[in-house]
Design a protein around this motif. Structure first.
Motif: not given
Length: 317
Positions: A109-128
């Motif tokens: 849910d922590m990762i999804k929160g970042i994903k949804q807030k900034h309209s990016v992909g789940f994989h993008s969050v992890m790679r960043s």
């Protein structure tokens, strides 16, 4: 376990008295991570429910598949200039084995929160997060930190055939490393991954994996060693975590670790995976890849979490 001198000819190993570790080996050319989940379901008799991969879903016509086959030489030539940029992290040292590090469990849910807030992909969050952690460690060591880093990224396919098969796509690319802000790195990473993950190159890589798996293991191994002699700096793969609680013999699995090592010259393999809606970032690396001793590997996993928390704090603003 990374340093334990396993007997490669044995199917099981006694690590401590009265406890046995079951080991099975399979050539990665024949089996990918999603297919491995099928084996886990049978062996452990547990659902291991994971979300179906839906990134860049496409349905291929026969004509489209022919085009992808023909494009394989182009795919290899396109990756060559990136690999010629070299690697900024150390090369694998076969004489020194591997060291291992891992973060604590991260709520999805922590990762999804970042994903949804900034309209990016789940994989993008992890790679960043991973590149942000690498950048932080290099800067603390006062080492040269370039704007980009060469990576090999794997992507899920929506039409995965399951069963014992190697059915994945990947892309060799340059992703943002140094950035004025964590958010800037995240947005730039998402844009780069959308280009590489949805392009013809990554889909053609499906057929490259299949073609090389038809070769004898000795030839296949030498092909990949030659291909990745100059780069990339590391490999990162993000596996979907399970959405269910898992049990073996009525005992719950409360945690899970993913460990991946290579026979390639690449010095670091980052694997993200987890169970019951949690993820963990695991790192297998050649010793001294980020410094003169093994300590920076522990620092690296700490910096992953610092980068994650910084992005999450932006989410609360």
């Amino acid at each position: 376990l990374v340093q334990y001198p396993f007997n490669r000819k044995s199917s099981s190993e006694t690590i401590v008295p009265n406890q046995t570790l079951l080991i099975f080996r399979v050539d990665h050319a024949l089996l990918d991570a999603l297919s491995a989940m099928e084996l886990f379901r049978v062996v452990f008799q547990s659902p291991f429910a994971i979300p179906n991969p839906v990134l860049n879903g496409k349905i291929f016509s026969v004509w489209h598949k022919i085009i992808l086959w023909i494009s394989l030489p182009y795919v290899l030539s396109k990756a060559l200039p990136i690999l010629l940029h070299g690697r900024i992290l150390g090369k694998r040292d076969p004489s020194k084995g591997w060291v291992y590090g891992a973060t604590k469990m991260i709520p999805v849910d922590m990762i999804k929160g970042i994903k949804q807030k900034h309209s990016v992909g789940f994989h993008s969050v992890m790679r960043s997060i991973v590149n942000g952690g690498i950048c932080r460690v290099l800067e603390k060591q006062k080492k040269l930190t370039p704007d980009n880093i060469t990576t090999l990224s794997t992507f899920g396919t929506p039409d995965h055939t399951l069963g014992t098969t190697n059915h994945m796509k990947f892309a060799v690319d340059e992703l943002p490393l140094k950035s004025s802000s964590s958010l800037g790195r995240l947005l730039a990473t998402d844009a780069a991954l959308k280009r590489s993950g949805g392009g013809m190159s990554s889909f053609a890589s499906l057929y490259l994996c299949w073609a090389t798996s038809m070769l004898p293991s000795a030839i296949c191994s030498q092909f990949h060693k030659a291909m990745y002699y100059l780069g990339p700096s590391y490999i990162l793969t993000v596996m979907p975590c399970t959405t269910t609680r898992e049990f073996i013999d009525n005992m719950e699995i409360v945690d899970g670790y993913c460990l991946a090592t290579l026979s390639l010259p690449i010095g670091m393999f980052v694997t993200v995976g987890g169970i019951n809606n949690t993820q963990r970032i695991n790192v297998s690396a050649s010793p001294c890849i980020l410094g003169t001793n093994d300590a920076p590997l522990t620092d690296l996993t700490t910096e992953f979490l610092q980068e994650l928390e910084e992005l999450a704090s932006l989410n609360d603003c």
